[in-house]
Enzyme design. Structure first.
Site, short mmCIF file in Angstrom:
data_model
loop_
_atom_site.label_atom_id
_atom_site.label_comp_id
_atom_site.label_asym_id
_atom_site.label_seq_id
_atom_site.Cartn_x
_atom_site.Cartn_y
_atom_site.Cartn_z
N ALA A 1 0.69 -1.13 0.09
CA ALA A 1 -0.07 -0.13 0.03
C ALA A 1 1.02 1.24 -0.05
O ALA A 1 0.01 2.39 -0.45
CB ALA A 1 -1.13 -0.07 0.65
N GLU A 2 2.72 1.04 0.40
CA GLU A 2 3.31 2.37 0.67
C GLU A 2 2.35 3.72 -0.66
O GLU A 2 2.56 4.43 -0.33
CB GLU A 2 4.68 2.11 0.58
#
Length: 248
Positions: free
Chosen positions: A139-140
């Site tokens: 998700a970064e």
């Protein structure tokens, strides 16, 4: 209070993330305890496999939001000198990095949510067995950050560069079943069966001698062909001598 449990059952260890009320969100304490658990288990010649799992409803929801607060980990990194910031990040990376070097296979049992640092921890393991309805994401990038705990190494190794870039750059969400179709995990099973399946698999692996497991894992993980073959040859020599009772 500890946020990690290490349990023993014969040659198979269980490493349990133990913050169920926070979906096993991660921070410096968990990373320190993971490093310590890795050192302890790697030094124990009786351990021949391990299962890594999360207590409660999720494997790990990733970085604890508390680490975004002014006194949290990310602020400490941002305020530090470049050298000190790299040291802090390296400490987190080492919490996952020992798994690749461990002289035994580590099987991740993934259920619920495994996003960001949570998925990166699962990717660091040698094998992943996941719930078919699990929620997985790197998700970064979608949050304006970089996945710096291993996904940039592990994803291309597992599914190839193009698919790895797709998952990293889009930050899209997968189910466990979709991850199995991509080859990201060994298999997807019903949620209630994940831990039992992972444990049974680890028990199967643990029937082999530790030296054979350690050398075969090291040789297979080594990306350079010549180095991999060298490791395989060294391991073969040690194992054959042990089997035949011949001193080197």
């Amino acid at each position: 209070m500890s946020v990690l449990r290490v349990e023993r059952n014969g040659p198979v260890a269980r490493i349990v993330l133990d913050r169920p009320g926070r979906h096993n969100a991660q921070g410096p304490q968990l990373w320190a305890e993971l490093r310590a658990a890795g050192a302890e288990l790697s030094a124990d010649p009786d351990v021949r496999a391990a299962v890594l799992l999360g207590d409660g409803p999720s494997f790990s929801s990733g970085l604890d939001l508390a680490e975004l607060e002014p006194q949290g980990f990310l602020h400490r990194v941002a305020r530090a000198s470049d050298d000190r910031a790299q040291e802090l990040i390296a400490g987190a990376q080492q919490a996952f990095g020992w798994i690749a070097r461990a002289p035994f296979p580590v099987v991740a049992a993934v259920h619920g949510v495994a996003v960001g640092a949570g998925l990166q921890l699962a990717l660091a393991c040698d094998v992943r067995i996941v719930a078919d309805d699990a929620t997985l994401a790197v998700a970064e990038v979608g949050r304006g950050a970089v996945p710096d705990l291993g996904a940039t190494v592990d994803l291309p190794r597992l599914i190839g560069l193009e698919r790895a870039l797709d998952l990293i750059l889009t930050a899209r969400t997968l189910t466990g079943a979709e991850a199995a179709d991509l080859g990201l995990v060994l298999r997807a099973v019903p949620a209630g069966a994940v831990v039992a399946e992972a444990t049974a698999y680890a028990e199967t692996l643990a029937r082999a001698p530790r030296a054979a497991l350690a050398w075969a894992k090291a040789a297979t993980r080594e990306p350079d062909r010549e180095r991999s073959l060298r490791l395989a040859a060294l391991g073969q020599l040690e194992c054959v001598r042990a089997t035949l009772g011949v001193a080197g």
